[in-house]
Design an enzyme around this catalytic site. Sequence first.
Site, mmCIF file in Angstrom:
data_model
loop_
_atom_site.group_PDB
_atom_site.id
_atom_site.type_symbol
_atom_site.label_atom_id
_atom_site.label_comp_id
_atom_site.label_asym_id
_atom_site.label_seq_id
_atom_site.Cartn_x
_atom_site.Cartn_y
_atom_site.Cartn_z
ATOM 1 N N HIS B 224 67.452 89.038 42.769
ATOM 2 C CA HIS B 224 67.711 88.616 41.391
ATOM 3 C C HIS B 224 66.940 87.327 41.123
ATOM 4 O O HIS B 224 66.773 86.494 42.011
ATOM 5 C CB HIS B 224 69.213 88.408 41.174
ATOM 6 C CG HIS B 224 69.945 89.698 40.961
ATOM 7 N ND1 HIS B 224 71.151 89.782 40.329
ATOM 8 C CD2 HIS B 224 69.617 90.977 41.283
ATOM 9 C CE1 HIS B 224 71.556 91.047 40.286
ATOM 10 N NE2 HIS B 224 70.647 91.784 40.865
ATOM 11 N N CYS B 255 70.713 88.819 30.627
ATOM 12 C CA CYS B 255 70.088 88.305 29.416
ATOM 13 C C CYS B 255 69.389 86.998 29.724
ATOM 14 O O CYS B 255 70.005 86.052 30.208
ATOM 15 C CB CYS B 255 71.118 88.092 28.318
ATOM 16 S SG CYS B 255 70.355 87.381 26.850
ATOM 17 N N ASN B 264 67.629 91.067 37.224
ATOM 18 C CA ASN B 264 66.914 91.683 38.333
ATOM 19 C C ASN B 264 65.437 91.314 38.278
ATOM 20 O O ASN B 264 64.891 91.013 37.217
ATOM 21 C CB ASN B 264 67.018 93.209 38.205
ATOM 22 C CG ASN B 264 68.384 93.723 38.580
ATOM 23 O OD1 ASN B 264 68.766 93.683 39.737
ATOM 24 N ND2 ASN B 264 69.134 94.202 37.590
#
Lengths: 313, 313
Positions: B224, B255, B264
């Site tokens: 991430h 977001c 991601n």
Amino acid sequence: MKSPRALPMTVLAAGLPEQVTIYEVGARDGLQNESAVLPTEVKAEFLHRLAGAGLRVLEATSFVHPKWVPQLADASDLLLRRLVRTEGVDYPVLVPNERGLDRALDAGVQHIAIFASATETFAKRNLNRTLDEQFTMFEPVVRRALAGGLRVRGYLSMCFGDPWEGPVPPDQVAAVARRLAEMGCHQLSLGDTIGTGTPGHVDAVLDACVAAGAPIRQLAVHFHDTYGQALSNTLAALRRGVTTVDASAGGLGGCPYAESATGNLATEDLVWMLDGLGVAHGVDLDTLVATSVWMAERLGRPSPSRVVRALAG
Amino acid sequence: MKSPRALPMTVLAAGLPEQVTIYEVGARDGLQNESAVLPTEVKAEFLHRLAGAGLRVLEATSFVHPKWVPQLADASDLLLRRLVRTEGVDYPVLVPNERGLDRALDAGVQHIAIFASATETFAKRNLNRTLDEQFTMFEPVVRRALAGGLRVRGYLSMCFGDPWEGPVPPDQVAAVARRLAEMGCHQLSLGDTIGTGTPGHVDAVLDACVAAGAPIRQLAVHFHDTYGQALSNTLAALRRGVTTVDASAGGLGGCPYAESATGNLATEDLVWMLDGLGVAHGVDLDTLVATSVWMAERLGRPSPSRVVRALAG
């Protein structure tokens, strides 16, 4: 799930330098590319806060003609009247030509940077010179600066891709680097101005420069995150032994909401990686993040740095 | 200066795999973390477009109870009635428990993924189980799936940092990986769920898993970009020999404008790096970018992928 105080676990990676100098470009390369023009006292406070965060090299401003960079038209005023210098901090400034050097010398500058192009097309478009002619322009600037005891950094732009020429041959970059080094530049900052570079390409450019005679300790890297590659490219450069990395506090220098963002590598994102890798850099991340949040408020838009957004949320 | 058609120069870096499988999670991990709930036919078209871009593994949806993930409540309808499958494309689905497995089997699924935790606290919070008890929950799921000829991927979450526990010891991750492998998982996806990891830490986790008996070819990575580290961490994993990388088209799943973005790794940003490194992946970048632009319009907000923003601007 929110975790503002999560921190990276320090796990050293083999083959990296023990220490890195962050060459902070936010006040110059960052602010000159922001649409807002800030008051001089805000710039002075920005530099003071960056020094307080532990940064030891702060490119302070530019003596490019105000017609081209109105954001930094107050360079003399900033240096002569507003800036409160912190001991041990180096405040280089960008100088494009002899007139810029005169202004820089009047302002008591000790360290300048010149801005060269690695490609013919960008030399013509940015400097109105051929690739060869740019050295004629730089020669008296560098000579006079060195004679006055100043240090001179050489920026090389378009070292990876050029919007008009496409990919740039590493040997061409190395030839420009060599000429700047021979002229007396103590450091060469290899810029991926349009951000197209990837890690293998970074290796190739660094290897070509070293093969052309520039020791790795003399090379700095300057990556833009236009295609998200800036930090990976930095990691590749560190593995090659580079110990000076250009970065911009909060990622200043390219609006992340514009379609064609060309932002600098955010200093905070770099610091996060260096902290995790156990590479010393001297910066206090919390103070730096607070500085970028403060600057974002002055500019009226959030920082594009992911670390700033995660920690300041 | 804008350069929408600039492309990376391919320069191979030593020590990387020749080919990588991109495990595309946009339709599941991406959409389940978007606030908007999309119509089933839009999801089906998304998957069809992703297959058309050359992606060969598409995590299609999740059979987690709709109460927890209302965004994917239409999993059965999507798989049984809407999805037009492309030959040669694998469509794994997430299955949390036996009830989810029953629904997945009814939908004709060939490949499932289970979602384990590498930490005690997250096991309790996400699964309402202890670290040990989670295996008791997974055991019948995996046993029945394998008996039915399905393949089972094991996700491990919180492999680097945990918001409640802090940094996670690599040996603890490796112990969970080992149990999942012994249970019969053909692949283990090591997730940096909160994004705090850095490249040396990636090396340490991979080394610990290999030392615990999981061959590197069985390991996938799932990063991430919360702190901007996802692509650098991927580069580190590739250097260690990992050949499966999870990514989300357009960076779906967090977001970018929220204060605590947990998005991601964007598939496009990964593809850009792989193209530059000469690592084969089979994806056509232009088609993928067009797909992410199309999806961004459906979601009503721009893609956080830097490549998408640069190329689609």
